[in-house]
Design a protein around this motif. Structure first.
Motif, mmCIF file in Angstrom:
data_model
loop_
_atom_site.group_PDB
_atom_site.id
_atom_site.type_symbol
_atom_site.label_atom_id
_atom_site.label_comp_id
_atom_site.label_asym_id
_atom_site.label_seq_id
_atom_site.Cartn_x
_atom_site.Cartn_y
_atom_site.Cartn_z
ATOM 1 N N ILE A 5 -28.391 27.157 37.531
ATOM 2 C CA ILE A 5 -27.460 27.835 36.620
ATOM 3 C C ILE A 5 -27.617 27.234 35.228
ATOM 4 C CG2 ILE A 5 -25.021 28.282 36.082
ATOM 5 C CD1 ILE A 5 -24.403 28.037 39.054
ATOM 6 N N LYS A 6 -27.811 28.084 34.235
ATOM 7 C CA LYS A 6 -27.876 27.626 32.843
ATOM 8 C C LYS A 6 -26.975 28.526 32.008
ATOM 9 C CE LYS A 6 -31.003 26.135 29.191
ATOM 10 N NZ LYS A 6 -30.368 24.802 29.171
ATOM 11 N N VAL A 7 -25.917 27.931 31.474
ATOM 12 C CA VAL A 7 -24.917 28.663 30.706
ATOM 13 C C VAL A 7 -24.823 28.045 29.313
ATOM 14 C CG1 VAL A 7 -22.457 29.212 30.520
ATOM 15 C CG2 VAL A 7 -23.579 29.296 32.743
ATOM 16 N N GLU A 8 -24.868 28.892 28.276
ATOM 17 C CA GLU A 8 -24.760 28.400 26.899
ATOM 18 C C GLU A 8 -23.707 29.199 26.132
ATOM 19 O OE1 GLU A 8 -28.729 28.919 25.472
ATOM 20 O OE2 GLU A 8 -29.388 26.929 26.136
ATOM 21 N N THR A 67 -14.830 32.781 34.844
ATOM 22 C CA THR A 67 -16.191 32.225 34.758
ATOM 23 C C THR A 67 -17.032 32.684 35.940
ATOM 24 O OG1 THR A 67 -15.282 30.242 33.697
ATOM 25 C CG2 THR A 67 -17.531 30.109 34.508
ATOM 26 N N ILE A 68 -16.482 32.556 37.147
ATOM 27 C CA ILE A 68 -17.217 32.947 38.356
ATOM 28 C C ILE A 68 -17.606 34.427 38.288
ATOM 29 C CG2 ILE A 68 -17.084 33.215 40.861
ATOM 30 C CD1 ILE A 68 -17.340 30.321 40.016
ATOM 31 N N LYS A 69 -16.691 35.250 37.824
ATOM 32 C CA LYS A 69 -16.971 36.690 37.743
ATOM 33 C C LYS A 69 -18.077 36.989 36.730
ATOM 34 C CE LYS A 69 -12.438 38.147 39.369
ATOM 35 N NZ LYS A 69 -11.081 38.620 38.989
ATOM 36 N N MET A 70 -18.157 36.208 35.664
ATOM 37 C CA MET A 70 -19.264 36.392 34.707
ATOM 38 C C MET A 70 -20.574 35.898 35.299
ATOM 39 S SD MET A 70 -17.785 35.695 30.873
ATOM 40 C CE MET A 70 -16.899 34.167 31.194
ATOM 41 N N LEU A 71 -20.522 34.776 36.016
ATOM 42 C CA LEU A 71 -21.744 34.220 36.602
ATOM 43 C C LEU A 71 -22.298 35.101 37.714
ATOM 44 C CD1 LEU A 71 -20.957 30.375 36.759
ATOM 45 C CD2 LEU A 71 -22.020 31.684 34.929
ATOM 46 N N GLY A 73 -21.950 38.398 37.690
ATOM 47 C CA GLY A 73 -22.282 39.705 37.146
ATOM 48 C C GLY A 73 -21.175 40.727 37.239
ATOM 49 N N ILE A 74 -19.995 40.338 37.725
ATOM 50 C CA ILE A 74 -18.875 41.277 37.844
ATOM 51 C C ILE A 74 -18.304 41.597 36.466
ATOM 52 C CG2 ILE A 74 -16.548 41.583 38.783
ATOM 53 C CD1 ILE A 74 -17.427 39.777 41.137
ATOM 54 N N LEU A 75 -18.164 40.567 35.631
ATOM 55 C CA LEU A 75 -17.692 40.745 34.258
ATOM 56 C C LEU A 75 -18.834 40.497 33.275
ATOM 57 C CD1 LEU A 75 -14.236 38.892 34.185
ATOM 58 C CD2 LEU A 75 -14.612 41.368 34.173
ATOM 59 N N THR A 76 -18.831 41.246 32.190
ATOM 60 C CA THR A 76 -19.819 41.036 31.117
ATOM 61 C C THR A 76 -19.226 40.093 30.079
ATOM 62 O OG1 THR A 76 -20.678 43.260 31.456
ATOM 63 C CG2 THR A 76 -21.245 42.165 29.386
ATOM 64 N N PRO A 77 -19.939 39.034 29.703
ATOM 65 C CA PRO A 77 -19.409 38.097 28.703
ATOM 66 C C PRO A 77 -19.229 38.766 27.345
ATOM 67 C CG PRO A 77 -21.337 37.181 29.834
ATOM 68 C CD PRO A 77 -21.260 38.620 30.209
ATOM 69 N N THR A 78 -18.251 38.284 26.583
ATOM 70 C CA THR A 78 -18.090 38.730 25.196
ATOM 71 C C THR A 78 -19.246 38.203 24.356
ATOM 72 O OG1 THR A 78 -15.694 38.680 25.477
ATOM 73 C CG2 THR A 78 -16.518 38.745 23.215
ATOM 74 N N SER A 79 -19.632 36.948 24.617
ATOM 75 C CA SER A 79 -20.793 36.362 23.938
ATOM 76 C C SER A 79 -21.315 35.203 24.774
ATOM 77 C CB SER A 79 -20.417 35.871 22.534
ATOM 78 O OG SER A 79 -19.425 34.861 22.603
ATOM 79 N N GLY A 80 -22.490 34.707 24.412
ATOM 80 C CA GLY A 80 -23.092 33.598 25.144
ATOM 81 C C GLY A 80 -24.235 34.046 26.033
ATOM 82 N N ASN A 81 -24.935 33.074 26.612
ATOM 83 C CA ASN A 81 -26.100 33.344 27.460
ATOM 84 C C ASN A 81 -25.903 32.791 28.860
ATOM 85 O OD1 ASN A 81 -27.708 34.470 25.285
ATOM 86 N ND2 ASN A 81 -27.849 32.375 24.494
#
Length: 337
Positions: A5-8, A67-71, A73-81
């Motif tokens: 996992i790589k989150v920025e 966070t889990i939902k973004m990781l 793919g359930i939710l789309t992040p507002t910004s970030g990678n």
């Protein structure tokens, strides 16, 4: 791959409608609406290596589930990678979901009215798992989770503990390298929790499965995770070893004495000299707890003073619990790991 996992700078904002008060306000709302922006996750960065078991903790509303939902793919992040297993969860959705398993403690992925094994067969088709892979892998999962007697039962007839074990098995049908667990032991009894913990350890050892666990039950974290990430108001306030957290914030120890006869706080204070010791009553008037600094000389001195002045039946030296340490952190303010 050195990073599973790589989150920025991951951020998620929610826009909510805010109504004005009164009749005049209602008319104004018809023309223009007021909105509030709530930042559920605020620019977090996180790296997780393959095979790590990481505890993701925080109070209600801290941003864990978002966070889990973004990781996943359930939710789309507002910004970030976000890169997980080398993929973007939102742009490579179909390929990505075949590499993860997800268990949400309060949501089911099993079909309510059909037998558990029929749900398993449907998921096997969805993930395109061969008979050979399914049989070799799931035989271990079914045995370890002790769910063989449940396979013929409809999901609606299972207890919560039975259903959660089946949910966990369902998430592992395609033997994913990464498993997300969001409150997987919520509401479960102690024996079921122990069985799930032992299974997760075995899964991690056998397949090097990376596990990200969010829970309010800190005994789950202590049993499974060497690393914890702590969230507060959408920001990471600690990321490091659980042992280091205890060392840094578990400042004191407790010595619990069980005396042969009842004692008063005044007696105990007089017999233990001038050290800064806080005496608190425990279970009954024969039991008292001394809260002391985490210093071997002080601890030895207190025990020596008490034993030489009072008859004791038992004593225990207790570490500050992880739950108490984390509560203190939230009460005293933000830390940085």
């Amino acid at each position: 791959m050195d990073k599973m996992i790589k989150v920025e700078n991951l951020t998620k904002e929610f826009k909510s409608y805010s109504s004005r008060s009164g009749l005049k306000g209602a008319f104004r709302d018809l023309l223009t609406r007021n909105y509030k922006i709530h930042q559920a996750v605020d620019s977090i960065s996180l790296d997780v290596k393959p095979g790590e078991m990481i505890g993701y903790i925080g109070e209600n509303g801290a941003g864990k589930s978002t966070t889990i939902k973004m990781l996943t793919g359930i939710l789309t992040p507002t910004s970030g990678n976000v890169l997980i297993n080398g993929m973007n969860p939102h742009k490579e959705r179909e390929k990505f979901v075949k590499t993860i398993g997800v268990v949400f403690g309060q949501r089911s992925q099993l079909w309510w009215d059909i037998a558990v094994q029929e749900s398993f067969r449907l998921l096997k088709k969805v993930y395109n798992v061969s008979d050979e892979d399914y049989n070799s892998h799931m035989s271990m999962v079914i045995e370890a989770l002790d769910i063989a007697p449940l396979l013929d039962k409809p999901v609606r007839k299972l207890s919560l503990g039975q259903r959660m074990r089946c949910e966990l098995a369902a998430a592992l049908i395609h033997n994913p390298p990464l498993l997300f667990l969001d409150e997987p032991t919520i509401g479960l009894d102690v024996l079921v929790k122990l069985k799930i913990r032992e299974f997760l350890k075995e899964l991690n050892e056998k397949y090097n499965t990376t596990i990200m666990l969010t829970t309010h039950d800190l005994t789950d974290i202590e049993a499974l995770c060497e690393r914890v990430v702590m969230l507060d108001e959408g920001k990471i306030i600690y990321d490091g070893a659980l042992n280091q957290l205890k060392t840094s914030w578990g400042e004191g120890k407790q010595i619990k004495f069980h005396f042969k006869s009842p004692k008063t706080q005044k007696e105990l204070k007089e017999s233990t000299g001038s050290q800064l010791i806080v005496w608190e009553p425990s279970d009954n008037e024969n039991s008292w707890t001394a809260n002391v600094t985490n210093d071997e000389d002080v601890i030895s001195q207190v025990i020596g003073d008490v034993v030489s002045n009072h008859q004791i039946l038992d004593l225990k030296i207790l570490e500050t619990s992880t739950e108490e340490i984390i509560r203190n952190i939230y009460e005293e303010g933000v830390i940085h790991g």
